[in-house]
Write a protein that holds these residues in place. Structure first.
Motif, mmCIF file in Angstrom:
data_model
loop_
_atom_site.group_PDB
_atom_site.id
_atom_site.type_symbol
_atom_site.label_atom_id
_atom_site.label_comp_id
_atom_site.label_asym_id
_atom_site.label_seq_id
_atom_site.Cartn_x
_atom_site.Cartn_y
_atom_site.Cartn_z
ATOM 1 N N ARG A 89 0.841 -1.189 0.000
ATOM 2 C CA ARG A 89 0.000 0.000 0.000
ATOM 3 C C ARG A 89 0.879 1.242 0.000
ATOM 4 N NH1 ARG A 89 -5.105 -1.424 2.026
ATOM 5 N NH2 ARG A 89 -5.740 0.693 1.457
ATOM 6 N N ALA A 90 0.325 2.314 -0.471
ATOM 7 C CA ALA A 90 1.052 3.587 -0.470
ATOM 8 C C ALA A 90 1.499 3.933 0.951
ATOM 9 C CB ALA A 90 0.172 4.697 -1.028
ATOM 10 N N GLY A 91 2.734 4.386 1.050
ATOM 11 C CA GLY A 91 3.280 4.741 2.351
ATOM 12 C C GLY A 91 4.093 3.628 2.983
ATOM 13 N N TRP A 92 3.932 2.427 2.462
ATOM 14 C CA TRP A 92 4.667 1.286 3.011
ATOM 15 C C TRP A 92 6.089 1.259 2.455
ATOM 16 C CZ3 TRP A 92 1.231 -3.714 3.441
ATOM 17 C CH2 TRP A 92 0.093 -3.410 4.208
ATOM 18 N N SER A 93 6.860 0.281 2.946
ATOM 19 C CA SER A 93 8.250 0.120 2.514
ATOM 20 C C SER A 93 8.454 -1.251 1.896
ATOM 21 C CB SER A 93 9.204 0.293 3.709
ATOM 22 O OG SER A 93 9.120 1.588 4.257
ATOM 23 N N ARG A 137 13.569 9.110 -0.398
ATOM 24 C CA ARG A 137 12.691 7.964 -0.080
ATOM 25 C C ARG A 137 13.390 6.632 -0.292
ATOM 26 N NH1 ARG A 137 8.357 7.023 -3.071
ATOM 27 N NH2 ARG A 137 9.182 7.983 -4.966
ATOM 28 N N ASN A 193 11.212 3.419 0.741
ATOM 29 C CA ASN A 193 10.301 3.859 1.800
ATOM 30 C C ASN A 193 9.270 4.829 1.241
ATOM 31 O OD1 ASN A 193 11.836 2.400 3.691
ATOM 32 N ND2 ASN A 193 13.165 4.157 4.105
ATOM 33 N N THR A 194 8.206 5.011 2.005
ATOM 34 C CA THR A 194 7.144 5.943 1.615
ATOM 35 C C THR A 194 6.763 5.747 0.155
ATOM 36 O OG1 THR A 194 8.270 7.499 3.104
ATOM 37 C CG2 THR A 194 6.364 8.317 1.937
ATOM 38 N N LEU A 195 6.465 4.519 -0.196
ATOM 39 C CA LEU A 195 6.162 4.202 -1.583
ATOM 40 C C LEU A 195 4.888 4.892 -2.049
ATOM 41 C CD1 LEU A 195 7.222 0.488 -1.529
ATOM 42 C CD2 LEU A 195 8.031 2.179 -3.198
ATOM 43 N N LYS A 196 4.878 5.242 -3.329
ATOM 44 C CA LYS A 196 3.744 5.915 -3.951
ATOM 45 C C LYS A 196 3.233 5.056 -5.112
ATOM 46 C CE LYS A 196 5.946 10.413 -3.132
ATOM 47 N NZ LYS A 196 6.429 11.665 -3.766
ATOM 48 N N ASP A 225 5.344 4.686 -8.118
ATOM 49 C CA ASP A 225 6.539 3.849 -8.048
ATOM 50 C C ASP A 225 6.291 2.458 -8.614
ATOM 51 O OD1 ASP A 225 7.224 5.262 -4.816
ATOM 52 O OD2 ASP A 225 8.189 5.776 -6.725
ATOM 53 N N SER A 245 -3.034 2.659 -3.918
ATOM 54 C CA SER A 245 -3.383 3.830 -3.089
ATOM 55 C C SER A 245 -4.410 3.484 -2.033
ATOM 56 C CB SER A 245 -3.918 4.940 -3.988
ATOM 57 O OG SER A 245 -5.027 4.467 -4.719
#
Length: 124
Positions: free
Chosen positions: A13-17, A66, A83-86, A89, A124
């Motif tokens: 999910r977005a925000g994960w690493s 990131r 990190n902080t995946l979007k 990405d 997202s």
């Protein structure tokens, strides 16, 4: 014979690493510049991060702050901590190695060996 093999990617999910690693073999490229790339639809493959023999590192603007590239000489392994995946990405990620030990580079033409790629999907 030079071989590069990426670890399995994943769906997050977005925000994960997520951490990718690339096992390399072949003394020809053991200490040469290495990098991570991802294709962009309709565009030249984007160089994401690169590291050279002396540990000098460069990142694309899209991942700076990131993503972190690192390497382990003893294990001949290249890493990419994301990190902080979007969602943007999301892509196939390829590790690459050069025949030369010059400065780090985000240009595909500077690399001569490529892994088979690993899929990263960010929702997202």
């Amino acid at each position: 014979q030079v071989q590069l093999k990426e670890s399995v990617g994943g769906s997050v999910r977005a925000g994960w690493s997520l951490r990718l690693h690339c096992a390399t073999s072949g003394c020809t490229v053991a200490r040469n510049r290495k990098g991570w790339f991802r294709p962009s639809p309709g565009k030249v493959p984007e160089g994401v991060a690169s590291i050279n023999l002396f540990g000098i590192i460069i990142y694309s603007d899209s991942v700076k702050g990131r993503f972190t590239i690192s390497k382990d000489y003893a294990e001949n392994t290249l890493y990419l901590q994301m990190n902080t995946l979007k969602p943007e990405d999301t892509a196939m990620y390829y590790c690459a190695a050069s025949l030369y030990w010059g400065p780090p580079s985000l240009v595909t033409a500077d690399y001569h060996y490529w892994g088979q790629g690993t899929q990263v999907a960010v929702s997202s």
